[in-house]
Scaffold this motif. Sequence first.
Motif, PDB file in Angstrom:
ATOM      1  N   ARG A 200      95.664 -50.011  32.491  1.00 40.63           N
ATOM      2  CA  ARG A 200      94.936 -51.165  32.252  1.00 40.63           C
ATOM      3  C   ARG A 200      93.406 -51.251  32.588  1.00 40.63           C
ATOM      4  O   ARG A 200      92.454 -52.309  32.526  1.00 40.63           O
ATOM      5  N   ALA A 201      92.600 -50.208  32.462  1.00 42.18           N
ATOM      6  CA  ALA A 201      91.500 -49.737  32.392  1.00 42.18           C
ATOM      7  C   ALA A 201      90.736 -50.206  33.736  1.00 42.18           C
ATOM      8  O   ALA A 201      89.584 -50.575  33.921  1.00 42.18           O
ATOM      9  N   LEU A 202      91.595 -50.463  34.598  1.00 41.42           N
ATOM     10  CA  LEU A 202      91.156 -51.133  36.160  1.00 41.42           C
ATOM     11  C   LEU A 202      90.032 -50.123  36.779  1.00 41.42           C
ATOM     12  O   LEU A 202      89.112 -50.631  37.485  1.00 41.42           O
ATOM     13  N   GLY A 203      90.265 -48.709  36.537  1.00 45.98           N
ATOM     14  CA  GLY A 203      89.457 -47.661  37.250  1.00 45.98           C
ATOM     15  C   GLY A 203      87.749 -47.979  36.893  1.00 45.98           C
ATOM     16  O   GLY A 203      86.995 -47.973  37.317  1.00 45.98           O
ATOM     17  N   PRO A 209      86.099 -44.820  35.917  1.00 46.55           N
ATOM     18  CA  PRO A 209      87.141 -44.538  34.959  1.00 46.55           C
ATOM     19  C   PRO A 209      88.104 -43.266  35.541  1.00 46.55           C
ATOM     20  O   PRO A 209      87.663 -42.352  35.748  1.00 46.55           O
ATOM     21  N   THR A 210      89.489 -43.736  35.186  1.00 50.00           N
ATOM     22  CA  THR A 210      90.500 -42.718  35.329  1.00 50.00           C
ATOM     23  C   THR A 210      91.255 -42.368  34.174  1.00 50.00           C
ATOM     24  O   THR A 210      91.622 -43.103  33.427  1.00 50.00           O
ATOM     25  N   ALA A 211      91.691 -41.092  34.475  1.00 49.00           N
ATOM     26  CA  ALA A 211      92.720 -40.678  33.290  1.00 49.00           C
ATOM     27  C   ALA A 211      94.125 -40.669  33.987  1.00 49.00           C
ATOM     28  O   ALA A 211      94.503 -40.262  35.042  1.00 49.00           O
ATOM     29  N   ASN A 212      95.151 -41.750  33.362  1.00 49.29           N
ATOM     30  CA  ASN A 212      96.413 -41.840  34.038  1.00 49.29           C
ATOM     31  C   ASN A 212      97.601 -40.995  33.474  1.00 49.29           C
ATOM     32  O   ASN A 212      97.632 -40.890  32.230  1.00 49.29           O
ATOM     33  N   VAL A 213      98.184 -40.073  34.265  1.00 51.25           N
ATOM     34  CA  VAL A 213      99.367 -39.311  33.910  1.00 51.25           C
ATOM     35  C   VAL A 213     100.602 -40.163  34.639  1.00 51.25           C
ATOM     36  O   VAL A 213     100.571 -40.081  35.845  1.00 51.25           O
ATOM     37  N   MET A 303      87.188 -54.400  48.277  1.00 53.93           N
ATOM     38  CA  MET A 303      87.298 -53.296  49.274  1.00 53.93           C
ATOM     39  C   MET A 303      87.787 -51.819  48.689  1.00 53.93           C
ATOM     40  O   MET A 303      87.368 -50.793  49.075  1.00 53.93           O
ATOM     41  N   LEU A 304      88.603 -52.087  47.596  1.00 59.70           N
ATOM     42  CA  LEU A 304      89.163 -50.854  47.129  1.00 59.70           C
ATOM     43  C   LEU A 304      87.967 -50.215  46.022  1.00 59.70           C
ATOM     44  O   LEU A 304      87.837 -49.058  46.320  1.00 59.70           O
ATOM     45  N   GLU A 305      87.200 -50.895  45.735  1.00 58.83           N
ATOM     46  CA  GLU A 305      86.054 -50.441  44.850  1.00 58.83           C
ATOM     47  C   GLU A 305      84.950 -49.541  45.926  1.00 58.83           C
ATOM     48  O   GLU A 305      84.474 -48.551  45.539  1.00 58.83           O
ATOM     49  N   THR A 306      84.870 -50.272  47.037  1.00 58.20           N
ATOM     50  CA  THR A 306      84.058 -49.658  48.022  1.00 58.20           C
ATOM     51  C   THR A 306      84.613 -48.069  48.433  1.00 58.20           C
ATOM     52  O   THR A 306      83.902 -46.945  48.532  1.00 58.20           O
TER      53      THR A 306
END
Length: 323
Positions: A200-203, A209-213, A303-306
């Motif tokens: 979902r490109a949330l990272g 940005p994350t690679a989702n596995v 809070m998650l972003e922090t």
Amino acid sequence: MERQLIRGLYNLQPQHRKCVATIGSFDGVHRGHQAIIERLRACAQALQLPSTGIIFEPQPHEYFAAEKAPARLMRFKEKVLALFDAGIDQVLCLQFNDSLRKLTGEEFIQRVLLNGLDIKHLVLGDDFRFGCDRSGDYQLLQQAGRAHGFSVENTTTLEIAGARVSSTRIRRALQAGNFALAQTLLGRPYCISGRVSYGRALGHKLGAPTANVRLHRYRSPLVGVFTVLVRALKGSRLGGDNALLPGVANVGFRPTVEASRPGLQPLLEVHLLDFNGPLYGRELSVQFCHKLREEEKFASLEMLETKIAEDIANARHWFASKA
């Protein structure tokens, strides 16, 4: 000899028969398994026959315990490749279902070992049991071998640091964050591999940005946030051939953004610290180095972003301390 995966007895060909074999779950293909395979290879070479590993899918304890079964150390594909890398020529995968479960020890020997593979020698771990209600054992195989012309060899338990090497012990080491012990027992660093899929490109929206596995299993032997080293597989370059790039990874169920539900599968999310290129479709191997914290549920995305920013800073500090 070309390495071959054979799915089911019905796919056996004449060239697969008359072999030296071993049987087991081989979850992790750890050093205890490797000792069995090394003996298998030596026997196969001496007899000039192919070596065969017989495995089951699902693993028998998964069939009986379902979602309560212990977490796998590796997925099916990872296990088959690890068996090949350890030196096995061919892997026969049998579907573990009600029909296979009901076979007596004698029927398993006749159908799989004799009619199927026509084995000439069998190498076993010291705790191997088979057949309905685990009725088959080493003594039964010896009796069958004398009657049908194959030999059977029982290997001794491998111990490291005063305890038996086992998949259970490795899972406990991973859950405790003891990656050094896990590496000692496995004979290599603990890794999870898989292909990067679209998410979902949330990272990216949270600044990391994350690679989702996708792990395609109900349970993972690891849950939490970790420092990792990442390498691209299958010749796909990632900062140079076979380069290991530092990163921070979350393994779990993303409780801040995902509602808990039956069948929810864990996800591996990897943020590379010093790489900004495209990763979709690449197959990555993720090596776990150090546990930073447990997975948490936060009251808001802010809070998650922090916390993610803090994780990245802590990961950079950890890698700097190891330089």
